[in-house]
Write a protein that holds these residues in place. Structure first.
Motif, PDB file in Angstrom:
ATOM      1  N   HIS A  46     -14.710   1.635 -12.619  1.00 37.84           N
ATOM      2  CA  HIS A  46     -13.958   0.641 -11.856  1.00 37.84           C
ATOM      3  C   HIS A  46     -14.886  -0.104 -10.893  1.00 37.84           C
ATOM      4  O   HIS A  46     -15.861   0.443 -10.396  1.00 37.84           O
ATOM      5  N   PHE A  98      -6.523  -1.284  -7.253  1.00 32.59           N
ATOM      6  CA  PHE A  98      -6.176  -2.687  -7.022  1.00 32.59           C
ATOM      7  C   PHE A  98      -7.281  -3.445  -6.300  1.00 32.59           C
ATOM      8  O   PHE A  98      -7.081  -4.575  -5.866  1.00 32.59           O
ATOM      9  N   ASP A 131     -10.198  -5.790  -5.348  1.00 36.26           N
ATOM     10  CA  ASP A 131     -10.523  -7.153  -5.817  1.00 36.26           C
ATOM     11  C   ASP A 131      -9.345  -7.833  -6.495  1.00 36.26           C
ATOM     12  O   ASP A 131      -9.538  -8.737  -7.309  1.00 36.26           O
ATOM     13  N   GLN A 132      -8.130  -7.385  -6.193  1.00 33.83           N
ATOM     14  CA  GLN A 132      -6.934  -8.054  -6.705  1.00 33.83           C
ATOM     15  C   GLN A 132      -6.113  -8.541  -5.514  1.00 33.83           C
ATOM     16  O   GLN A 132      -6.301  -8.081  -4.385  1.00 33.83           O
ATOM     17  N   ALA A 133      -5.186  -9.438  -5.784  1.00 26.54           N
ATOM     18  CA  ALA A 133      -4.379 -10.016  -4.710  1.00 26.54           C
ATOM     19  C   ALA A 133      -3.510  -8.979  -4.005  1.00 26.54           C
ATOM     20  O   ALA A 133      -3.267  -9.083  -2.802  1.00 26.54           O
ATOM     21  N   ASP A 134      -3.048  -7.961  -4.721  1.00 25.78           N
ATOM     22  CA  ASP A 134      -2.153  -6.975  -4.111  1.00 25.78           C
ATOM     23  C   ASP A 134      -2.882  -5.764  -3.524  1.00 25.78           C
ATOM     24  O   ASP A 134      -2.258  -4.767  -3.190  1.00 25.78           O
ATOM     25  N   PHE A 135      -4.201  -5.858  -3.350  1.00 25.19           N
ATOM     26  CA  PHE A 135      -4.968  -4.784  -2.707  1.00 25.19           C
ATOM     27  C   PHE A 135      -4.628  -4.754  -1.223  1.00 25.19           C
ATOM     28  O   PHE A 135      -4.656  -5.773  -0.547  1.00 25.19           O
TER      29      PHE A 135
END
Length: 156
Positions: free
Chosen positions: A27, A118, A120-124
């Motif tokens: 990851h 999550f 590097d994602q918007a919902d992190f």
């Protein structure tokens, strides 16, 4: 069961180990971890003595003192940065802050987290250890102005 079959069973058992799954190793959150934090992660994962698939593994609170870290060979300043990094990248969630920044009566408390999935994602969900308040201070309802840390967390 015969005596010889008991000894065979003991020889087939694996020694204690800390599971780092391929999903975690491959990851981006793990790849971006600074080397000292990546080296310390198995020590944090090993603090919870439950099966890997046990749902309560993520809710089990544990402490990891600076004295323990020193016994594993981590410098105190490095260990402080390791805690910040493991929380920032989503491998740990802070539960309570002890020591000098807490009330000097307890150790830091953590639980394992899957927020790294999550990364590097918007919902992190970003959590900053520096701005995390101890439980006792969270419970006190004191009027105060918004701190720089809270402004940064809202604007991030």
């Amino acid at each position: 069961m015969s005596r010889s079959s008991k000894t065979k069973d003991k020889r087939k058992r694996l020694p204690p180990f800390v599971p780092l799954t391929w999903e975690m190793l491959n990851h981006q959150a793990y790849k971006d971890l600074p080397p000292s934090a990546a080296k310390a992660l198995p020590y944090f994962l090993g603090k919870v003595k439950l099966d890997f698939d046990d749902p309560s593994r993520l809710t089990t609170e544990f402490s990891f003192s600076y004295r323990e870290a020193k016994s594993f060979g981590f410098a105190l300043g490095t260990f402080s940065k390791i805690i910040k990094d493991l929380i920032r990248y989503g491998f740990l969630d802070p539960i309570d802050k002890g020591g000098l920044r807490g009330d000097c009566k307890s150790n830091n408390l953590f639980c394992l987290s899957r927020r790294w999935k999550f990364f590097d994602q918007a919902d992190f969900q970003f959590v900053d250890w520096k701005c995390f308040l101890p439980r006792q201070k969270q419970l006190q309802k004191v009027k105060r102005t918004t701190s720089i840390c809270e402004n940064n967390a809202v604007n991030s």
